[in-house]
Structures are given as C-alpha cells and as structure tokens.
Enzyme design. Structure first.
Site, mmCIF file in Angstrom:
data_model
loop_
_atom_site.group_PDB
_atom_site.id
_atom_site.type_symbol
_atom_site.label_atom_id
_atom_site.label_comp_id
_atom_site.label_asym_id
_atom_site.label_seq_id
_atom_site.Cartn_x
_atom_site.Cartn_y
_atom_site.Cartn_z
ATOM 1 N N ASN A 7 66.069 67.625 27.615
ATOM 2 C CA ASN A 7 67.013 66.548 27.311
ATOM 3 C C ASN A 7 67.221 65.691 28.571
ATOM 4 O O ASN A 7 67.603 66.216 29.628
ATOM 5 C CB ASN A 7 68.334 67.186 26.853
ATOM 6 C CG ASN A 7 69.372 66.154 26.469
ATOM 7 O OD1 ASN A 7 69.584 65.187 27.183
ATOM 8 N ND2 ASN A 7 70.039 66.365 25.358
ATOM 9 N N HIS A 10 71.087 63.022 31.076
ATOM 10 C CA HIS A 10 71.834 62.884 32.325
ATOM 11 C C HIS A 10 71.061 62.185 33.438
ATOM 12 O O HIS A 10 71.630 61.864 34.480
ATOM 13 C CB HIS A 10 72.424 64.227 32.738
ATOM 14 C CG HIS A 10 73.439 64.678 31.722
ATOM 15 N ND1 HIS A 10 74.534 63.901 31.400
ATOM 16 C CD2 HIS A 10 73.471 65.740 30.893
ATOM 17 C CE1 HIS A 10 75.222 64.487 30.440
ATOM 18 N NE2 HIS A 10 74.596 65.603 30.109
ATOM 19 N N HIS A 43 70.282 62.018 23.274
ATOM 20 C CA HIS A 43 71.421 61.819 22.371
ATOM 21 C C HIS A 43 71.882 60.377 22.551
ATOM 22 O O HIS A 43 72.394 60.018 23.603
ATOM 23 C CB HIS A 43 72.532 62.805 22.751
ATOM 24 C CG HIS A 43 73.729 62.761 21.840
ATOM 25 N ND1 HIS A 43 74.791 63.618 21.982
ATOM 26 C CD2 HIS A 43 74.027 61.971 20.775
ATOM 27 C CE1 HIS A 43 75.686 63.366 21.046
ATOM 28 N NE2 HIS A 43 75.252 62.356 20.310
ATOM 29 N N ARG A 45 74.529 58.165 21.962
ATOM 30 C CA ARG A 45 75.941 58.262 21.555
ATOM 31 C C ARG A 45 76.461 56.891 21.165
ATOM 32 O O ARG A 45 75.995 55.875 21.676
ATOM 33 C CB ARG A 45 76.785 58.836 22.699
ATOM 34 C CG ARG A 45 76.451 60.267 23.049
ATOM 35 C CD ARG A 45 77.413 60.807 24.085
ATOM 36 N NE ARG A 45 78.685 61.139 23.489
ATOM 37 C CZ ARG A 45 79.084 62.374 23.229
ATOM 38 N NH1 ARG A 45 78.343 63.411 23.556
ATOM 39 N NH2 ARG A 45 80.255 62.597 22.669
ATOM 40 N N ARG A 49 77.141 55.979 26.486
ATOM 41 C CA ARG A 49 77.527 56.327 27.862
ATOM 42 C C ARG A 49 76.323 56.674 28.740
ATOM 43 O O ARG A 49 76.402 56.616 29.942
ATOM 44 C CB ARG A 49 78.537 57.472 27.860
ATOM 45 C CG ARG A 49 77.980 58.785 27.409
ATOM 46 C CD ARG A 49 78.988 59.897 27.535
ATOM 47 N NE ARG A 49 80.089 59.764 26.592
ATOM 48 C CZ ARG A 49 80.894 60.779 26.271
ATOM 49 N NH1 ARG A 49 80.732 61.958 26.852
ATOM 50 N NH2 ARG A 49 81.853 60.630 25.390
ATOM 51 N N HIS A 50 75.221 57.113 28.113
ATOM 52 C CA HIS A 50 74.026 57.387 28.942
ATOM 53 C C HIS A 50 72.781 56.733 28.335
ATOM 54 O O HIS A 50 72.344 55.702 28.814
ATOM 55 C CB HIS A 50 73.837 58.889 29.247
ATOM 56 C CG HIS A 50 74.188 59.857 28.150
ATOM 57 N ND1 HIS A 50 73.649 59.777 26.899
ATOM 58 C CD2 HIS A 50 75.025 60.940 28.146
ATOM 59 C CE1 HIS A 50 74.110 60.769 26.166
ATOM 60 N NE2 HIS A 50 74.972 61.489 26.875
ATOM 61 N N GLU A 70 69.033 63.204 18.994
ATOM 62 C CA GLU A 70 70.296 63.749 18.495
ATOM 63 C C GLU A 70 71.157 62.587 18.041
ATOM 64 O O GLU A 70 71.313 61.603 18.787
ATOM 65 C CB GLU A 70 71.025 64.498 19.605
ATOM 66 C CG GLU A 70 70.269 65.701 20.115
ATOM 67 C CD GLU A 70 70.942 66.318 21.337
ATOM 68 O OE1 GLU A 70 71.986 65.787 21.806
ATOM 69 O OE2 GLU A 70 70.427 67.315 21.836
ATOM 70 N N THR A 101 79.009 67.551 23.749
ATOM 71 C CA THR A 101 79.177 67.956 22.349
ATOM 72 C C THR A 101 79.896 69.307 22.265
ATOM 73 O O THR A 101 79.366 70.329 22.686
ATOM 74 C CB THR A 101 77.795 68.053 21.658
ATOM 75 O OG1 THR A 101 77.065 66.875 21.980
ATOM 76 C CG2 THR A 101 77.944 68.167 20.156
ATOM 77 N N GLU A 151 69.954 74.204 14.766
ATOM 78 C CA GLU A 151 69.985 74.452 16.212
ATOM 79 C C GLU A 151 71.292 75.180 16.481
ATOM 80 O O GLU A 151 72.381 74.639 16.225
ATOM 81 C CB GLU A 151 69.917 73.140 17.013
ATOM 82 C CG GLU A 151 69.964 73.426 18.517
ATOM 83 C CD GLU A 151 69.770 72.189 19.391
ATOM 84 O OE1 GLU A 151 69.073 71.238 18.971
ATOM 85 O OE2 GLU A 151 70.340 72.195 20.506
ATOM 86 N N HIS A 190 72.386 74.153 24.498
ATOM 87 C CA HIS A 190 73.654 73.720 25.101
ATOM 88 C C HIS A 190 74.107 74.692 26.186
ATOM 89 O O HIS A 190 74.291 75.878 25.925
ATOM 90 C CB HIS A 190 74.785 73.540 24.078
ATOM 91 C CG HIS A 190 75.780 72.509 24.545
ATOM 92 N ND1 HIS A 190 76.720 72.755 25.508
ATOM 93 C CD2 HIS A 190 75.915 71.208 24.217
ATOM 94 C CE1 HIS A 190 77.414 71.659 25.734
ATOM 95 N NE2 HIS A 190 76.943 70.693 24.974
HETATM 96 N N1 PXP Z 1 71.439 70.552 22.094
HETATM 97 C C1 PXP Z 1 72.349 69.660 21.641
HETATM 98 C C2 PXP Z 1 72.467 69.456 20.169
HETATM 99 C C3 PXP Z 1 73.150 68.922 22.538
HETATM 100 O O1 PXP Z 1 74.056 68.044 22.058
HETATM 101 C C4 PXP Z 1 72.951 69.097 23.923
HETATM 102 C C5 PXP Z 1 73.749 68.286 24.890
HETATM 103 O O2 PXP Z 1 73.438 66.943 24.742
HETATM 104 C C6 PXP Z 1 71.984 70.014 24.347
HETATM 105 C C7 PXP Z 1 71.250 70.746 23.414
HETATM 106 C C8 PXP Z 1 71.644 70.215 25.799
HETATM 107 O O3 PXP Z 1 72.758 70.720 26.483
HETATM 108 P P1 PXP Z 1 72.692 70.823 28.070
HETATM 109 O O4 PXP Z 1 72.612 69.432 28.605
HETATM 110 O O5 PXP Z 1 73.976 71.519 28.400
HETATM 111 O O6 PXP Z 1 71.480 71.623 28.432
#
Ligand code: PXP
Length: 239
Positions: A7, A10, A43, A45, A49-50, A70, A101, A151, A190
């Site tokens: 992902n 960030h 994601h 949003r 924001r990102h 996402e 999330t 998931e 997550h």
């Molecule tokens: N899976 C989902 C559905 C999420 O919303 C996120 C955070 O955006 C993640 C995985 C990844 O989480 P992390 O950035 O904490 O690894």
C-alpha cells in the site's frame, strides 16, 4: 506463497505535506514491484488526504502487477472506482475524522449498497473483497452476498500485546477457517509490520496481505526495494 500487496498511501501522505511532486508514489510503487511485490494497493479517500485521482489512473496504466483500489461505499467513490478499471477492489468503511480505517465494514448493515455494487464491479472484471473484522456474523453476511474475498482486519491483533495478542491471532485463525468453510477466499491487512506479520502469513488459507505504513516507514532507512524484500522474507518465516 502468500502474496504481498504493498500500500503506497503514505508515500502520497508525505508528498501532500508540501502539495508538490515528491516523493512520487508511482516511482515508489514501481520500485516495490521490482523488489517482488505482487500488487500495489491504494485508498482513494473522499477527503483526498493522500492518494489523488490522477495517482489511481497512473498506477493503473504503469503498474505491471495489479492495482488493488480500496474504496468506501460512497456513490462518488464507487463511480470513480468503477471508472478506474482497477483489477481488484476492496470495499472499506470510511469516516472523515479517523486517522486510519478503524474497524471493518458492517456487512449486514450495508447489505443493500454492497449487493448493488458487487455485480457492477464483477461486470468490469474486478475481484472484490470486503474489509471486515474476523467475526462469524460478518463472514456469514459476506458469504450470503456472494463476495469472492474478504480481507480480515488485523488492526486489533496488531494493537494488542501479550495474551491479548494471542487471543486476537486465534480470532484471525478461526475467522479464516470459518471463511473457507463458507466458500470465501481470505486476505488480511492493517497494522502489520516485521514483528507481527509472520504469524498472520502462516494462517491456513491466507492468500494475500496488504501492508503499507510499516514498509513505507522502513524504506526511509533502507530504501524501497530492500524494505519490500525484507517484508517478503518475513512472510516466509516458518516459525
Ligand atoms: N488493508 C486495508 C483495507 C486498509 O484500509 C489499510 C490501510 O489503508 C491497510 C490494509 C494497510 O494498513 P497499514 O498501512 O497499517 O499497513
């Protein structure tokens, strides 16, 4: 082998701090792919924001693996997700004021909206997963709706310590087993990092992990490719 979807949200968080071009999440994603990532996750949003709309389009055309988008059930976001042609879609809950999330979708409560969008994504060839807590009630609701994947939200596991962590891991193990019995395929994500991921990757039936924050943070010290490779090795740990 369990697949790793990285992902890149960030990387975009850092770029948006100055509203400029650097660091470029597309270049970062391509480096993650070179290191062996099996897919790229973002994601989009509602508050942008990102990740921005243009990032989604660029990742879809430039990623050589697959794009997992996402998105919430908000009608604007669903329309954008349909238009994106992302190969995978993860439906997530979204609250404007949250830092990240928090908690999974309430599939029973959102049954109608999910039932409406599932065939729309399927018609575009996108594989859909529902981001849920590992609770039998949610898994059963997901199976009744005919979702192909869930998931499992690993946030409670990642935030717990000691015996609490063990209990949360057992909930994930039981959730994955229940999902398989219901005919659902299982991903998770997550809050996963180098310290807590191996146990989740070892869960029977687990197909894919979505990991972002910890890999992005680690890449600041050792570089993108090394950070992705390190996580892939961590996922292979047998004990
Ligand atoms: N899976 C989902 C559905 C999420 O919303 C996120 C955070 O955006 C993640 C995985 C990844 O989480 P992390 O950035 O904490 O690894």
């Amino acid at each position: 082998m369990v697949r790793l979807h990285v992902n890149v949200d960030h990387v975009a968080t850092l770029r948006q701090a100055r509203l400029g071009h650097d660091p470029d999440p597309i270049q970062w994603a391509l480096a993650a792919e070179r290191a062996g990532a099996h897919g790229i996750t973002v994601h989009l949003r509602k508050d942008r924001r990102h990740i921005q709309d243009r990032d989604v389009g660029e990742l879809r055309t430039r990623c050589g693996t697959l794009l997992n988008l996402e998105c919430s059930l908000d009608s604007e976001m669903v329309a954008l997700a349909l238009k994106s042609n992302a190969q995978a879609i993860c439906l997530v809950p979204e609250r404007r004021e949250e830092v990240t999330t928090e908690g999974g979708l309430d599939v029973a409560l959102e049954r109608e909206r999910i039932a409406r969008v599932l065939p729309e994504f399927a018609a575009r060839g996108a594989v859909v997963s529902l981001f849920i807590d590992p609770e039998p009630r949610q898994l059963e609701a997901a199976a009744r709706l005919g979702a192909p994947f869930v998931e499992l939200h690993t946030g409670s596991y990642a935030n717990a310590a000691g015996a609490g962590r063990e209990r949360e891991l057992l909930r994930l193990v039981a959730g994955a087993a229940h999902a398989k019995r219901l005919g659902l395929r299982v991903n998770a994500g997550h809050g996963l990092n180098l310290e807590n991921t191996a146990a989740v990757a070892r869960i029977t039936g687990m197909e894919e992990l979505n990991i972002g924050y910890s890999i992005v943070a680690r890449s600041l010290f050792i570089g993108v490719e090394a950070a992705v490779r390190e996580m892939l090795q961590c996922m292979e740990q047998r004990t």
